[in-house]
Write a protein that holds these residues in place. Structure first.
Motif, PDB file in Angstrom:
ATOM      1  N   LEU A  54      37.881  35.883  51.452  1.00 26.02           N
ATOM      2  CA  LEU A  54      38.956  35.317  52.265  1.00 26.02           C
ATOM      3  C   LEU A  54      39.744  36.385  52.996  1.00 26.02           C
ATOM      4  N   SER A  55      39.951  37.526  52.340  1.00 29.28           N
ATOM      5  CA  SER A  55      40.735  38.592  52.977  1.00 29.28           C
ATOM      6  C   SER A  55      40.445  39.919  52.309  1.00 29.28           C
ATOM      7  N   VAL A  56      40.656  40.985  53.068  1.00 26.81           N
ATOM      8  CA  VAL A  56      40.570  42.353  52.560  1.00 26.81           C
ATOM      9  C   VAL A  56      41.850  43.043  53.003  1.00 26.81           C
ATOM     10  N   ALA A  57      42.662  43.472  52.031  1.00 26.41           N
ATOM     11  CA  ALA A  57      43.987  44.020  52.343  1.00 26.41           C
ATOM     12  C   ALA A  57      44.208  45.306  51.575  1.00 26.41           C
ATOM     13  N   PRO A  58      45.124  46.170  52.049  1.00 23.78           N
ATOM     14  CA  PRO A  58      45.428  47.387  51.295  1.00 23.78           C
ATOM     15  C   PRO A  58      45.816  47.055  49.861  1.00 23.78           C
ATOM     16  N   SER A  59      45.355  47.871  48.927  1.00 23.49           N
ATOM     17  CA  SER A  59      45.567  47.582  47.514  1.00 23.49           C
ATOM     18  C   SER A  59      47.030  47.741  47.137  1.00 23.49           C
ATOM     19  N   THR A  60      47.470  46.864  46.245  1.00 23.64           N
ATOM     20  CA  THR A  60      48.836  46.975  45.747  1.00 23.64           C
ATOM     21  C   THR A  60      49.007  48.185  44.841  1.00 23.64           C
ATOM     22  N   ASP A  61      47.893  48.729  44.337  1.00 21.03           N
ATOM     23  CA  ASP A  61      47.955  49.878  43.434  1.00 21.03           C
ATOM     24  C   ASP A  61      47.752  51.215  44.140  1.00 21.03           C
ATOM     25  N   ASP A  62      46.962  51.224  45.202  1.00 21.88           N
ATOM     26  CA  ASP A  62      46.627  52.472  45.902  1.00 21.88           C
ATOM     27  C   ASP A  62      46.301  52.118  47.351  1.00 21.88           C
ATOM     28  N   PRO A  63      47.121  52.507  48.306  1.00 18.72           N
ATOM     29  CA  PRO A  63      46.882  52.120  49.704  1.00 18.72           C
ATOM     30  C   PRO A  63      45.594  52.678  50.291  1.00 18.72           C
ATOM     31  N   ALA A  64      44.956  53.659  49.620  1.00 21.27           N
ATOM     32  CA  ALA A  64      43.671  54.166  50.096  1.00 21.27           C
ATOM     33  C   ALA A  64      42.527  53.225  49.715  1.00 21.27           C
ATOM     34  N   LEU A  65      42.805  52.295  48.817  1.00 25.63           N
ATOM     35  CA  LEU A  65      41.821  51.315  48.383  1.00 25.63           C
ATOM     36  C   LEU A  65      42.191  49.944  48.932  1.00 25.63           C
ATOM     37  N   VAL A  66      41.365  48.941  48.647  1.00 25.85           N
ATOM     38  CA  VAL A  66      41.627  47.591  49.151  1.00 25.85           C
ATOM     39  C   VAL A  66      41.516  46.589  48.007  1.00 25.85           C
ATOM     40  N   ASP A  67      42.195  45.461  48.191  1.00 29.05           N
ATOM     41  CA  ASP A  67      42.051  44.300  47.313  1.00 29.05           C
ATOM     42  C   ASP A  67      41.247  43.245  48.060  1.00 29.05           C
ATOM     43  N   VAL A  68      40.232  42.703  47.416  1.00 32.29           N
ATOM     44  CA  VAL A  68      39.317  41.754  48.049  1.00 32.29           C
ATOM     45  C   VAL A  68      39.531  40.385  47.407  1.00 32.29           C
ATOM     46  N   ALA A  69      40.024  39.426  48.207  1.00 32.28           N
ATOM     47  CA  ALA A  69      40.268  38.069  47.718  1.00 32.28           C
ATOM     48  C   ALA A  69      39.033  37.219  47.974  1.00 32.28           C
ATOM     49  N   VAL A  70      38.537  36.575  46.909  1.00 32.61           N
ATOM     50  CA  VAL A  70      37.313  35.779  46.975  1.00 32.61           C
ATOM     51  C   VAL A  70      37.632  34.354  46.525  1.00 32.61           C
ATOM     52  N   GLY A  71      37.237  33.371  47.338  1.00 29.98           N
ATOM     53  CA  GLY A  71      37.374  31.977  46.966  1.00 29.98           C
ATOM     54  C   GLY A  71      36.031  31.392  46.568  1.00 29.98           C
ATOM     55  N   GLY A  72      36.045  30.470  45.617  1.00 27.14           N
ATOM     56  CA  GLY A  72      34.800  29.825  45.198  1.00 27.14           C
ATOM     57  C   GLY A  72      34.976  29.110  43.878  1.00 27.14           C
ATOM     58  N   GLY A  73      34.014  28.289  43.533  1.00 26.46           N
ATOM     59  CA  GLY A  73      33.984  27.688  42.214  1.00 26.46           C
ATOM     60  C   GLY A  73      33.475  28.701  41.213  1.00 26.46           C
ATOM     61  N   VAL A  74      34.087  28.740  40.032  1.00 24.40           N
ATOM     62  CA  VAL A  74      33.754  29.760  39.033  1.00 24.40           C
ATOM     63  C   VAL A  74      33.155  29.087  37.804  1.00 24.40           C
ATOM     64  N   ARG A  75      31.969  29.548  37.417  1.00 25.23           N
ATOM     65  CA  ARG A  75      31.363  29.121  36.158  1.00 25.23           C
ATOM     66  C   ARG A  75      31.456  30.277  35.179  1.00 25.23           C
ATOM     67  N   SER A  76      32.032  30.007  34.021  1.00 26.61           N
ATOM     68  CA  SER A  76      32.325  31.066  33.056  1.00 26.61           C
ATOM     69  C   SER A  76      31.070  31.588  32.397  1.00 26.61           C
ATOM     70  N   ASP A  77      31.117  32.824  32.007  1.00 22.48           N
ATOM     71  CA  ASP A  77      30.133  33.428  31.123  1.00 22.48           C
ATOM     72  C   ASP A  77      30.834  33.664  29.788  1.00 22.48           C
ATOM     73  N   ASP A  78      30.559  32.807  28.792  1.00 22.82           N
ATOM     74  CA  ASP A  78      31.262  32.912  27.512  1.00 22.82           C
ATOM     75  C   ASP A  78      30.976  34.216  26.791  1.00 22.82           C
ATOM     76  N   TRP A  79      29.925  34.934  27.223  1.00 22.74           N
ATOM     77  CA  TRP A  79      29.591  36.179  26.537  1.00 22.74           C
ATOM     78  C   TRP A  79      30.696  37.222  26.704  1.00 22.74           C
ATOM     79  N   HIS A  80      31.606  37.010  27.653  1.00 15.92           N
ATOM     80  CA  HIS A  80      32.657  38.019  27.805  1.00 15.92           C
ATOM     81  C   HIS A  80      33.552  38.083  26.567  1.00 15.92           C
ATOM     82  N   ARG A  81      33.509  37.029  25.737  1.00 15.97           N
ATOM     83  CA  ARG A  81      34.314  37.043  24.509  1.00 15.97           C
ATOM     84  C   ARG A  81      33.751  38.014  23.474  1.00 15.97           C
ATOM     85  N   ASP A  82      32.491  38.410  23.626  1.00 20.68           N
ATOM     86  CA  ASP A  82      31.860  39.347  22.691  1.00 20.68           C
ATOM     87  C   ASP A  82      31.870  40.772  23.219  1.00 20.68           C
TER      88      ASP A  82
END
Length: 368
Positions: free
Chosen positions: A92-120
């Motif tokens: 959706l957008s690419v903007a200067p990062s809130t943490d480091d202006p030399a980097l960017v924050d990338v906003a992504v829209g979409g439906g998300v299906r979880s991967d339960d393995w992240h709990r392990d």
């Protein structure tokens, strides 16, 4: 009754499906029943609710635009991976990062299906990659707030067995009115010749049983099934085509959508099951022209090695399994990959990964 004899009965309509309990290890499968039709097999699950996720602290390079099917992969210092599926994804957008202006924050829209393995997970995620599944990641960030949130599983979908003749194990389960048959329960689909063309788990979570609309002593049974276990709407034309038996012409998969090609590949292992020993040696030709996507490449590879409708993996892990034996062809052999450069341009590095794996396992790949 043995499963091999279950594909025919004395009725004016054919047996189309077998309900089978498959045992563990060397246990033989048990016929639970057979039926004339199934309603709801090609239903798609509802898409997951759309969300907006932000990959923070990314090097510049990403641009706004539609991605389609994508994934976010979290990686730890030890190499542990967790995957989240993104449905109909868009940057959706690419903007200067809130943490480091030399980097960017990338906003992504979409439906998300979880991967339960992240709990392990074995440690904190150090990086998150937004990827299309091949080539270089679209963006790489250090955090994605909200990504690991708990999400509801999609609801089970109704699947109705029509004109079902239960065997005794199934009759016993149905007498409970509602319940699950113990163990793995699968639906085997028969083609017009009576050969099994598809095997898939559907479970045996019974909602109700009624006298069949087809009459006689048959019953109709409503099951609730995990939506992810169903072939989905894209598979319907492929199944209709394959009902007549094995594919006879090369390239019948060309021009299908990628979901339909995935359905094509899901049926392909039934074509290549054989009691014959694997063969090696010889020269095979892969037609790389007009390969449009990753799934199409694996359709073309299976066809090159095993003929129309052949199966030789649907991804890199499955390809590695096939190269290890049990799928008809094993190295050493020669693969002449026609129009390799065109395939490489189309799929941005994935063909080279496939070729490298083949070569590492003893295949001589000639890029024509």
């Amino acid at each position: 009754m043995r499963i091999e004899e279950a594909g025919h009965w004395e009725r004016p309509f054919p047996v189309r499906y077998l309900i089978v309990a498959e045992g563990d290890g060397d246990d033989a499968p048990v016929l639970l029943g057979r039926c004339a039709a199934v309603e709801g097999l090609f239903t798609d699950p509802a898409p997951p609710p759309r969300e907006v996720l932000v990959l923070r602290g990314c090097p510049p390079g990403a641009t706004a635009g539609w991605l389609g099917t994508a994934w976010i992969v979290g990686r730890t210092a030890s190499g542990y991976e967790a995957w989240w599926d993104l449905v109909d994804a868009e940057i959706l957008s690419v903007a200067p990062s809130t943490d480091d202006p030399a980097l960017v924050d990338v906003a992504v829209g979409g439906g998300v299906r979880s991967d339960d393995w992240h709990r392990d997970v074995d440690g904190p995620f150090l990086r998150f990659e937004l990827t299309l599944g091949h080539g270089s990641p679209v963006a790489v960030g250090t955090s994605v707030p909200g990504l690991a949130a708990d999400r509801d599983d999609p609801p089970d979908l109704p699947v109705r067995l029509i004109g079902c003749e239960p065997a005794e194990p199934m009759r016993a389960a149905l007498r409970k009115r509602r319940g699950k048959h113990p163990g793995y329960t699968g639906l085997w689909t028969l083609d017009d010749t009576g050969r099994v063309m598809d095997r898939r788990a559907i479970g045996f979570d019974v909602e109700w049983t009624r006298p069949s609309v087809l009459g006689g002593a048959l019953v109709d049974v409503l099951l609730l099934t995990d939506a992810e276990l169903l072939p989905g709407a894209a598979a319907r034309p492929v199944w209709r085509q394959r009902r007549s038996g094995r594919p006879g012409r090369p390239g019948d998969w060309r021009g299908l959508t990628e979901p339909a090609k995935k359905a094509w590949l899901s049926l392909a292992p039934q074509n290549t099951r054989s009691s014959e020993p694997d063969r090696s040696g010889g020269e095979y030709h892969l037609a790389g022209a007009a390969v449009e996507d990753l799934t199409g490449l694996h359709c073309a590879l299976g066809e090159a090695l095993l003929g129309p409708g052949g199966y030789y993996g649907w991804g890199l892990d499955a390809l590695a399994d096939c190269l290890g034996g049990g799928f008809g062809v094993v190295p050493p052999f020669t693969l002449v990959w026609h129009d390799f450069a065109a395939t490489e341009r189309e799929l941005a590095g994935y063909p080279e990964e496939v070729a490298r794996m083949l070569e590492e396992r003893g295949v001589l790949v000639r890029r024509a």
